[in-house]
Design an enzyme around this catalytic site. Sequence first.
Site, PDB file in Angstrom:
ATOM      1  N   GLY A 206       0.812  -1.220   0.000  1.00 42.31           N
ATOM      2  CA  GLY A 206       0.000   0.000   0.000  1.00 42.31           C
ATOM      3  C   GLY A 206       0.840   1.262   0.000  1.00 42.31           C
TER       4      GLY A 206
ATOM      5  N   SER B 212      12.832 -15.955  12.765  1.00 45.26           N
ATOM      6  CA  SER B 212      13.092 -15.837  11.330  1.00 45.26           C
ATOM      7  C   SER B 212      13.694 -17.093  10.696  1.00 45.26           C
ATOM      8  CB  SER B 212      14.054 -14.681  11.094  1.00 45.26           C
ATOM      9  OG  SER B 212      14.551 -14.741   9.779  1.00 45.26           O
TER      10      SER B 212
ATOM     11  N   ARG C   1       9.406 -23.980   3.530  1.00 46.65           N
ATOM     12  CA  ARG C   1       8.687 -23.936   4.797  1.00 46.65           C
ATOM     13  C   ARG C   1       7.681 -25.068   4.967  1.00 46.65           C
ATOM     14  NH1 ARG C   1       7.893 -17.342   5.038  1.00 46.65           N
ATOM     15  NH2 ARG C   1      10.061 -16.967   5.609  1.00 46.65           N
TER      16      ARG C   1
ATOM     17  N   HIS D  46       1.371 -18.361   9.392  1.00 42.47           N
ATOM     18  CA  HIS D  46       2.220 -17.200   9.172  1.00 42.47           C
ATOM     19  C   HIS D  46       1.776 -16.325   7.999  1.00 42.47           C
ATOM     20  CE1 HIS D  46       5.786 -14.795   9.090  1.00 42.47           C
ATOM     21  NE2 HIS D  46       6.186 -15.246   7.939  1.00 42.47           N
TER      22      HIS D  46
ATOM     23  N   GLU E  34       0.064  -9.324  -0.208  1.00 39.80           N
ATOM     24  CA  GLU E  34      -0.479 -10.577   0.328  1.00 39.80           C
ATOM     25  C   GLU E  34      -1.983 -10.699   0.087  1.00 39.80           C
ATOM     26  OE1 GLU E  34       0.492 -11.255   4.458  1.00 39.80           O
ATOM     27  OE2 GLU E  34      -0.518 -13.191   4.517  1.00 39.80           O
TER      28      GLU E  34
ATOM     29  N   ARG F 177       4.829 -20.165  -0.255  1.00 39.67           N
ATOM     30  CA  ARG F 177       5.713 -19.034  -0.542  1.00 39.67           C
ATOM     31  C   ARG F 177       7.109 -19.312  -0.001  1.00 39.67           C
ATOM     32  NH1 ARG F 177       7.509 -14.986   2.375  1.00 39.67           N
ATOM     33  NH2 ARG F 177       6.012 -15.176   4.083  1.00 39.67           N
TER      34      ARG F 177
END
Lengths: 253, 660
Positions: free
Chosen positions: B46, B285, B331, B423, B447, B457
């Site tokens: 944005g 992280s 992930r 997440h 997103e 992702r």
Amino acid sequence: MSGNMNLTLKVWRQKNANTDGKLVTYQVKDISPDMSFLEMIDILNEQLINKNEDPIAFDHDCREGICGMCSLYINGRPHGPKEKITTCQLHMRSFKDGDTIVIEPWRAQAFPVIKDLTVDRSAFDRVIAAGGFVSVNTGNAQDANSLPIGKEEADLAFDAAACIGCGACVAACKNASAMLFVSAKVSQLALLPQGQPERYMRVQNMVAQMDAEGFGNCTNTGACEAECPKGISLSNIARMNRDFLVASVASNN
Amino acid sequence: MSVLDAKIPEGTLEQKWTKYRSTVPLVNPSNKRNLEVIVVGSGLAGASAASALAELGYKVKVFCFQDSARRAHSIAAQGGINAAKNYQNDGDSVYRLFYDTIKGGDYRAREANVYRLAEVSSSIIDQCVAQGVPFAREYGGLLSNRSFGGTQVQRTFYAAGQTGQQLLLGAYSSLQRQVGMGSVKMYTRHEMLDVVKIDGVCRGIIARDLVTGKLERHFGHAVLLCTGGYGNVFYLSTNAMGSNVTAAWKAYKQGAFFGNPCFTQIHPTCIPVSGDHQSKLTLMSESLRNDGRIWVPKKQGDTRNPVEIPEEERDYYLERRYPAFGNLVPRDVASRAAKERCDAGYGVGTSKMAVYLDFAYNIKRYGNVEASKRNMHSPTEEEIIRMGKEVVKEKYGNLFDMYQQITGENPYEQPMRIYPAVHYTMGGLWVDYNLMTTVPGLYALGEANFSDHGANRLGASALMQGLADGYFVIPYTIGSYLSKEIATKAIDTNHEAFVEAENKVKSQIENLFNIKGTKSVDHFHKRLGKIMWDKCGMARNAEGLKEAITEIQQIRKEFWSDVRVTGTADEFNPELEKAGRVADFIELGELMCKDALDRNESCGGHFREEFQTEEGEAMRDDEKFAYVSNWEFKGLDAEPSLHKEELKYENIKIAQRSYK
């Protein structure tokens, strides 16, 4: 998992900006030391809702210490008794059973209360809008590695850039000065080559806006640095003062 | 079934975007001044879109629910941002970033979009450096890189563990610059509560001023939803407390198709749940997997202190199962492997739902490197460990501190305990190549759209996509629509469509207050979250999903007859905000389960227990499911209808994903 701490809370309640507020006393029971401080308030709010009372309004969002939204003044200290953390990172293991905890909003003329513990910090946005940027339009940039920056400068700039704009520095200061916040942005850009073309204009514009917002003067007590959750250094204020002086001399000539 | 036109430009993959940019219709500067664009959300997508469009001369309004644009949840991204710079000379290229992203997404993303993303990735780094974003640097003054999951090159740029913060503050400063110049009007503490359509075209929004409670009507020639993901449908997630689906959901109910709603990313390295009081989960992280090794004891139910468990009694299960990528598998793969070990009884910690992330090995390694850098010939073990800890502190200090704050344990001395948590959501509003939804004039960026990550992702790609969409895609693609809008005068917000939309929002708010039930909003949110996690989380099956749908319908009924919303509509009222958001999450949860039930295959983050290989890997069905599922709203109690966008792979040979 419930715990075994029972606490007395004195919380600032204020319906809106136009009414007076006062401290109201609440009891919470069976608090676990593993809970975060805000989760403890969640529990109190759940109790209030069950009694059909208005829950306490407080700002919070990421709950991991980076968005800068949470802003409680706990037992006379912004973000509570521990150093270099935000309120949302404070856990109940920092308190003990039977404690009385006083919870107030940030107090500053430039941060008027919206409701209860929620304040309006839009003054910070206006200070940034006055000059806290490099004037570069999208697409103008050269290749990122064509501008080497020594690791030391880069690290110092990063340290200044770590500010989360929470306003604890203002809340901690007896004069409600915003010097630490403003100097962090001024320093970040003054330390980097990208910030040089606008360096002196920037500091003048940002300081002028800071004054217009009604923040107080800096009297070097260092309370801001002591309470900053990100450890922003007072040396940024010194750097900003130097730049401001240089800018003033230059513009007087 | 209608055919969805993704409007992918003609030409070879490498030529599409270049050719598109050179031929897309333009709007001349004097016309731009009369064209109004509404941007909802002030995160990376944005803020970057708003500043880039304002720089071009459009009149922009930005809305965010937080007290400042700088608070958006992009700020919490830790590890980094990918770009195909090949600064490390390790074989990276636009094609390789494109390939890794498609493969990482388990072949469920659109080739043309992903290639464009990889192409513009380099410019993002240039732009951010020019803004003064303090990326990590080497002693020579040039930018540093690190590795992330699902890749074998080092292409991730970072700023300690605060990359999202630094990128967002860069975009925020550009945005505030435009605010100062008067080209952007900023509406903080405002929430969008509906899209206004006139003759099928998006013409504005209804927003609520969260401080006064007043409903406002805003006209725009185009509306950009940059409102992030919907992970909070699970109640517990790494998202910020305020992150919500409301804007996207209102758009869905106004005719924008919702793409792949069931594609949820469960991040493998989060701090485990400690109790019922918990309000959110905290990520550690992915960059930690560069230097942390993941293991569980080889013995079930081993309760020894981890530092006392000898090397040969540890199972480094990722290194064992996936030797080629080891701890750096994507992930979804890492999360499922952790679940598998814990379900089999090898989990650690009090809940037994955790695995270790251990830095001891690399602390020693770094210590030895430091010793040789400092010409120390026979350093003691303590000296090595002390120097190693200093290196690790510089790389991940803030993450280690965060871990210690939350758990009360020191990760320099003992391994972290981690477990997967919700997440990111790959699904979102369906968009074409221009990022436009199925409602003309209504766009979705970052997103909030479904577009680039397929079914999973890769790490450090969310920041890349948010900024790509905002800085480098929408400024071009919006021209193809707005060039046809130059004759449209600003529409008076007294138009009946605006009045009607406002009345609808008003009556929903009144309904919420009139229920005067007995249960708090959080009560319903927690129940919904538990169903979603148990039945539409890391592993799903048809039976569970069917149960979930019935249970969620029941929750919806109870919510609308028994929720208690305190306070009034004309004041600052966070309970009311939550109530509206949870109402939307309940409806979304049902759609996610329906989507998961429809997709009779396993791919990426969507793992259907019925569809797995003998080794427990996801089993895709490309014959039947190489499509994007797009759902069209047909009414609250009617079945949504499914529209498929077939995915064609012309440049990549579709294959079973292997990280072995």
